[in-house]
Design an enzyme around this catalytic site. Structure first.
Site, PDB file in Angstrom:
ATOM      1  N   GLY A 173      21.422  32.220  54.755  1.00 40.50           N
ATOM      2  CA  GLY A 173      21.818  32.767  53.466  1.00 40.50           C
ATOM      3  C   GLY A 173      22.325  34.197  53.608  1.00 40.50           C
ATOM      4  O   GLY A 173      22.150  34.834  54.651  1.00 40.50           O
ATOM      5  N   CYS A 174      22.939  34.697  52.541  1.00 44.64           N
ATOM      6  CA  CYS A 174      23.537  36.026  52.642  1.00 44.64           C
ATOM      7  C   CYS A 174      22.478  37.128  52.696  1.00 44.64           C
ATOM      8  O   CYS A 174      22.594  38.069  53.485  1.00 44.64           O
ATOM      9  CB  CYS A 174      24.523  36.263  51.493  1.00 44.64           C
ATOM     10  SG  CYS A 174      23.857  36.008  49.853  1.00 44.64           S
ATOM     11  N   PHE A 175      21.439  37.027  51.882  1.00 42.93           N
ATOM     12  CA  PHE A 175      20.373  38.024  51.985  1.00 42.93           C
ATOM     13  C   PHE A 175      19.704  37.959  53.357  1.00 42.93           C
ATOM     14  O   PHE A 175      19.486  38.996  53.995  1.00 42.93           O
ATOM     15  CB  PHE A 175      19.333  37.814  50.883  1.00 42.93           C
ATOM     16  CG  PHE A 175      19.741  38.317  49.531  1.00 42.93           C
ATOM     17  CD1 PHE A 175      20.320  39.571  49.362  1.00 42.93           C
ATOM     18  CD2 PHE A 175      19.530  37.542  48.392  1.00 42.93           C
ATOM     19  CE1 PHE A 175      20.677  40.035  48.089  1.00 42.93           C
ATOM     20  CE2 PHE A 175      19.884  38.002  47.131  1.00 42.93           C
ATOM     21  CZ  PHE A 175      20.454  39.250  46.985  1.00 42.93           C
ATOM     22  N   PRO A 176      19.338  36.750  53.832  1.00 42.74           N
ATOM     23  CA  PRO A 176      18.692  36.693  55.147  1.00 42.74           C
ATOM     24  C   PRO A 176      19.529  37.296  56.271  1.00 42.74           C
ATOM     25  O   PRO A 176      19.004  38.040  57.099  1.00 42.74           O
ATOM     26  CB  PRO A 176      18.467  35.193  55.347  1.00 42.74           C
ATOM     27  CG  PRO A 176      18.260  34.685  53.957  1.00 42.74           C
ATOM     28  CD  PRO A 176      19.240  35.473  53.123  1.00 42.74           C
ATOM     29  N   ALA A 187      21.846  39.608  56.200  1.00 47.20           N
ATOM     30  CA  ALA A 187      21.885  41.070  56.100  1.00 47.20           C
ATOM     31  C   ALA A 187      20.549  41.675  56.522  1.00 47.20           C
ATOM     32  O   ALA A 187      20.492  42.694  57.217  1.00 47.20           O
ATOM     33  CB  ALA A 187      22.232  41.494  54.669  1.00 47.20           C
TER      34      ALA A 187
END
Lengths: 325, 325, 325, 325
Positions: free
Chosen positions: B130-133, B135
Site C-alpha cells: 500500500g501507499c502508506f506502508p 512510504a
C-alpha cells in the site's frame, strides 16, 4: 546517435521543464545547464528527482563565450534578456528560444510546430511561440485556412495557470494565500502576446487583417492554458471539427475532440487539444484550445521544434501520456 | 522483445496510472485492459492523451476466463474484489496485485521492491504494498536493520493526497468544495494498513514485536504521501542518513536526502524519498518518507516489481523526472 | 423586533449559507430548517460551528403542511423541486426562492436587488437571480440603461467555482482529484441561465432584443463567479465607470472599481464588484462582474431581498467584510 | 458605548483579520490603522470590501509617538519588531500583541483565553498565543489539569495552512506554483513555538517538566491549523472527552467533538475544536486541536482577549458561523 544539448535559464519553470523532457529523450544528451539563481549548484540540488547520470552536472553562470560544444541550445530567459546574448552564440549551434525576444524577428522562424512543421525542419534559429498564442493558434488555424471564420473579429478569452505567469520572484504577487481560491483578470486591452497572434492569423488567412480582443485571466492552478475564442462564421460544429481533423491528420501532438477540452487532459504532456461549438444562425463559432503552458506552451513545443530541426521524428521524447489525475 | 501485459481495474486511479507507465515502457506492450465502469469504451475515450497505437484498444469486462495470452497482469481492484478472480488466472501469467487482497498471503511475495528486490526476482505472484506502508517502510527499513530504533514504540503520523483515498464514487465524500482548504484526520486507532506495516517491521527487525500507532490524514492535494514517524533510538541524524545511504546504495529509485522531503518532489514518478532528524539526548529519531501514492505507492512500484519478475532492469520505464512545478 | 424565518434545503450549499447569514442577522430568528439529506439531525450535527442557541434545532423533513408560524421562508431547492411545494405555503408567509423555478414566473418578482430595489420592497414572492445572472446583470445594467452598449451583441464568458455547480452528489462529477488543477468549459451554446439574462437585458434596454452568447467554465476553486462580457459600444472606460458610479450611488452592496475585480474580493460576503475596460476605436466595451456565488449569487442576495420585503435596511446582517486571504 | 481601537501591522494577514473582526464588532470602533507596506493608502485601497464608514481611513506609518487617543491597540508585527515600540505606548492604552515578542515576558499576561479567562479580565498587556500553541494547548489543557496524560512525553505533529507562515514576501518561498499540491515538513527539532507550549504545559500540570517533540508541516491550503498530539496515558476516549466537556463548560468558543475535527470547520471563525482518541491498553492518548490560524490562532483570540480586558462578553463580535464550504 547522441545530440549534445544545453539549457540556459534552468532555474525558471520553462527551463526546468526542458531539462525534464531532455532527461527522457532518446537522442538528446544534456551536457550544459546555466541559470542565474542556481549557478554553482549541482543539478540534483535543484531538482530532487533527476536520474543519477545527470545529478552531478554543475549549473553554470550563463555566458555565451564559455559554451561547451553543443548541437542545440534551449534558451528560456525573461523577455528582453536573450537577444543580445544569443547573438553571440556560434551560428552552427541550433537555438530554440523559448523566451519572447525572437518571435517574428528576422532570421528566426516562428516555431508553430503543429501548424507549419515543414517550415521548421532543418532551420538553425527557432522562436518558440508563447503559451497563449499556441493554444489560440492551434485552435484557429484550421478555421482560418478553410476561411470558416473572419480574421477581423475575434474575441479571445484566455485563462492560464499560475506557472504561466513565471516563477514568482521578489514581489510575491503570486503568493499561495493570495492566489488560491482566486480568479483574476489582468492586462486588459494590452496583453503582450497579441502581436504574434495577429501576425500569425494574417499569415494563415492569406493576408487579411486580424482584429483581436485578448483578455487573459489567472486561474488558481499550477499548469494549463485554456483559450475560448469567439469568432464570426457560418460553419457548423461538425464542419469546424472536420476542418481540424483534416488539418491535423498525421500530426501526433494535436487532438481534435468533440467534447470541450479540459486543461488537465494535457498536464505534463506536449499535446494540444482543440474543439469547436458553432451556431450558424447566430454567425458564431467558438474555438477552444488547451495546452499545458510548460508543455506545448513552452518546453514541450521547444523539444518538438528541436526534433524537427535535427531531423528526428517530431514526437521523439514526447510520447508520454499526460499525468491524470 | 515485447512483453504482453494487461491491466484490470483501468477505471480506477491506480489502474490508469499503470496504463500511463506501461505506455512509455520500452518492453511492455499493453494488449488487454478491463474495467467495471468503462467496459466497451475505447482507451482514448477514457484517457484523452493516449498515443495513437493504444487509442483503439477496447476496454473489456473483467473476466479471467476470457483473458488473451498475457505475460503479466496488473490488477488494481478494490479490497475484497480480487482474491477470487485472480485465483482463476492461469498460473503462468505473472500477476502484480496493486490492490490489498494478497499482502502477506501465502503464495504471494510482498513486493517491497526497494527493500528486498532479490526476493521478488523471478516470482509469479506479487502483492504490491500500500501507499502508506511503502512510504513508512522505505524510511524505517535501514534503521530497523541496523537496530537504530526500537520496533516496539513507533508513532506514525501519515498524510495523503485525495487520490490515495480512491476515486470518489457514490457518496461524494471527497467532493471538491468540501475537500479543498480542508485537512482531515481519519481512521484513528484502526487503519487498514497497520498489519502489513507491523509484519514487515517484525521481519526487518529479526522477529521483535512491532508496537505501532498509525494516524492518517487527508490533505487537500491530489497526489502524494508523507509519513512522519517518531521512533525511540539513540542514533544521530548523520548515523541515520548513513545507514540509509548504505542500505539503498545501488537502488536507483530511492533518494536519501538531508533536507525534509516534500511530496511534490515525487509527483508523477516512481521515486521514494527518505530523510531523518534525530536527537540522541531525547532518545528520538524522526524518520520521514515521501512517495507519490499512485507512483511508488501503487502503479510505479507495480511496474518496478514487474520489471524484477521479468528479469528486466528495475528502472525500465521508470526513469522519468518528476513533474515540477 | 424578531422576524421568524425558515430555511428549506439546508443540506445544500445555498441553504447552508442562508443559515450562516441568518445566524448573524440582527432581526431574523431561525425557527425552522428542513432538508432532504439531513432530516432528523440537530443543526449542530451538520454545521459544527453554529452558536449554542441554534445547536439543538432539529432539521425537519420538508413539508409545507407542517410549517410553523413563519414570517419569511428561504427556499433553496434543486431546479424543478420547488414550484409545487411552494404553491402550498400560506400566502402571508413571505418567500425568497433561491432556486431556479420562479424566475420570470407570474406572481413572482425577479429579485435583482441592487438594480431595482424599489420593485422588491414589500413584495411577498421573490425569485432570487442565479449566480451567473447577477454577476452579469450587475455589470451590464448601468451600460444598458445609459445605452452605452448594444443589447443585440453580447458575448459572456463566465467562470465559476465548484460550489456553484452544486453539492456533488451521486456521480462524483466534481471529485477533488479530477477537479483540482483542472479548468473545464461546459454547457456550450445552451446554458440554463441564458433566459433570465436575456429577459432582464431586454427590460433594462427598453425592450430591445438581446443577442447573447454564454459560455460557462468550471474553475478549481470553491467559491466565486467572474463574468467577462464583451460588448459593442463607443464609450470610454471612464464613461462606463461613471455610468456605474451614478447607477449604484447609494447602493452599499455594489462596488465600482477601476481595477479588474478578483473573485476573492467577495468571498464570504454579499458584495458585487463591477468594472470596465473599453476601446472606443474598436467599438468594444468589456464589462466585468464578480460575486461570491453563495453570497450575492445566492444566499446573500436572498437575505438582501428579505430585508427589502420586510422593510429593513437593505444591508441588515450583510455588513461583514469579505474573508481574506 | 464605543471603544476606540487601533491596529498596527494592518498589511499583514493577522492585522487584516483583526480589521475584519473589528469592522463587525458591536462595541469597537476602528480609529487608527498603521502598516509598513501600506502607509498612505486608504483602507479601501487595501481591502476592497470594507464598509463605507471605514473606507476613507488613511493607513499611517507606525509610530507610537503619533497615536491618537485609543482604548485598545492590536499589534500584529513580525517577531522582534514590536518590543521596543510597544514599550513607548502610553500605559493606559490596553495592548493585545498578536506577534511573538511578549509571550511569557514579565508584565504581560499570556492570553490563552479559553483556558484561563479570569487571569485576563481587566489586564492592560496581553500576549496573544501563537497559532500552533493555542491549537495544542486547548486540546491538552483538560488532560493536563486532570492528570490524564504525562507532560514529560508528548509528540506534537502540527500542520498549518500557508497563511500561518506569513505574507510571502521577498523570497517567494510560498509561491503558488511551488506550494500547491505540495506538503512540506520544516523546522525539525527546533520550532520557535516550543517554549510557550512547554511553559504552559508546566503551569497546567502543576509544575511537572514538559518533554516535547514538535514537528510542523506546511499544508497546501490558505487557513487552518490541525495539531495531532500523541501522549502517554491510561484514560479512555470517553474519559478524555468528558474531561474536556467539563473543562470547557460555559466556554462558547471551544467545541468538544467526538469526531476527528477538520480544519475547515473553523474557517473564518474564532472557534477551537478539540477531540480525543485513546487506547488505554497501549498507554496512548491522541489529542487533536483545530483552529483557523488567523481566527483563534491570531486575530480572533486577540479580539476575545480584548473583550475580556474591556469587560465585554467574551464572544462580542465573534459569533459568526464559520464559512462552509
Amino acid at each position: 546517435m547522441s545530440i549534445r544539448v544545453g539549457v540556459v535559464g534552468i532555474s525558471g519553470f520553462g527551463g526546468g521543464e526542458a531539462m525534464r523532457l531532455i532527461a527522457s529523450h532518446p537522442s538528446f544528451e544534456l551536457v550544459y545547464a546555466a541559470g542565474e539563481g542556481s549557478a554553482g549548484s549541482r543539478l540534483a540540488d535543484r531538482f530532487s528527482g533527476v536520474p543519477a547520470r545527470l545529478a552531478e552536472l554543475v549549473i553554470q553562470k550563463w555566458d555565451p563565450a564559455t559554451l561547451p560544444k553543443l548541437d542545440v541550445l534551449f534558451a528560456s530567459l525573461p523577455t528582453g534578456a536573450s537577444a543580445e546574448a544569443l547573438a553571440r552564440v556560434p551560428r552552427e549551434v541550433k537555438i530554440v528560444d523559448i523566451g519572447g525576444d525572437h518571435r517574428y524577428v528576422e532570421g528566426w522562424v516562428y516555431g508553430l510546430a503543429d501548424v507549419w512543421p515543414s517550415q521548421i525542419e532543418g532551420q538553425l534559429r527557432i522562436a518558440n511561440p508563447g503559451c497563449f498564442p499556441v493554444a489560440t493558434l492551434n485552435a484557429l488555424a484550421p478555421l482560418l485556412v478553410d476561411k470558416l471564420i473572419e480574421p477581423a473579429n475575434i474575441v479571445i478569452d484566455a485563462k492560464t495557470g499560475i506557472s504561466g505567469a513565471g516563477r514568482g520572484g521578489a514581489d510575491s504577487k503570486f503568493g499561495y494565500a493570495e492566489t488560491n481560491e482566486n480568479l483574476v483578470p489582468y492586462g486588459l486591452l494590452k496583453h503582450v502576446h497579441m502581436p504574434e497572434i495577429a501576425k500569425t492569423i494574417e499569415q494563415l488567412s492569406g493576408g487579411s487583417a486580424a482584429g483581436l480582443v485578448f483578455t487573459p485571466h489567472l486561474v488558481p492552478m499550477t499548469r494549463g492554458v485554456l483559450v475560448t475564442a469567439y469568432c464570426r462564421g457560418r460553419a457548423t460544429t461538425e464542419q469546424c471539427l472536420d476542418a481540424a481533423r483534416r488539418f491535423y491528420a498525421g500530426r501526433a501532438l494535436v487532438r481534435v475532440t468533440d467534447k470541450p477540452p479540459q486543461t488537465k487532459w494535457a498536464t505534463g504532456s506536449s499535446l494540444a487539444f482543440v474543439s469547436y461549438a458553432a451556431d450558424p444562425e447566430c454567425n458564431l463559432v467558438i474555438a477552444m484550445g488547451v495546452v499545458d503552458n510548460l508543455g506545448k506552451g513552452a518546453a514541450g513545443q521547444a523539444v518538438q521544434n528541436a526534433n524537427l530541426i535535427c531531423g528526428l521524428p517530431e514526437t521523439a521524447g514526447l510520447n508520454g501520456v499526460p499525468v491524470w489525475p
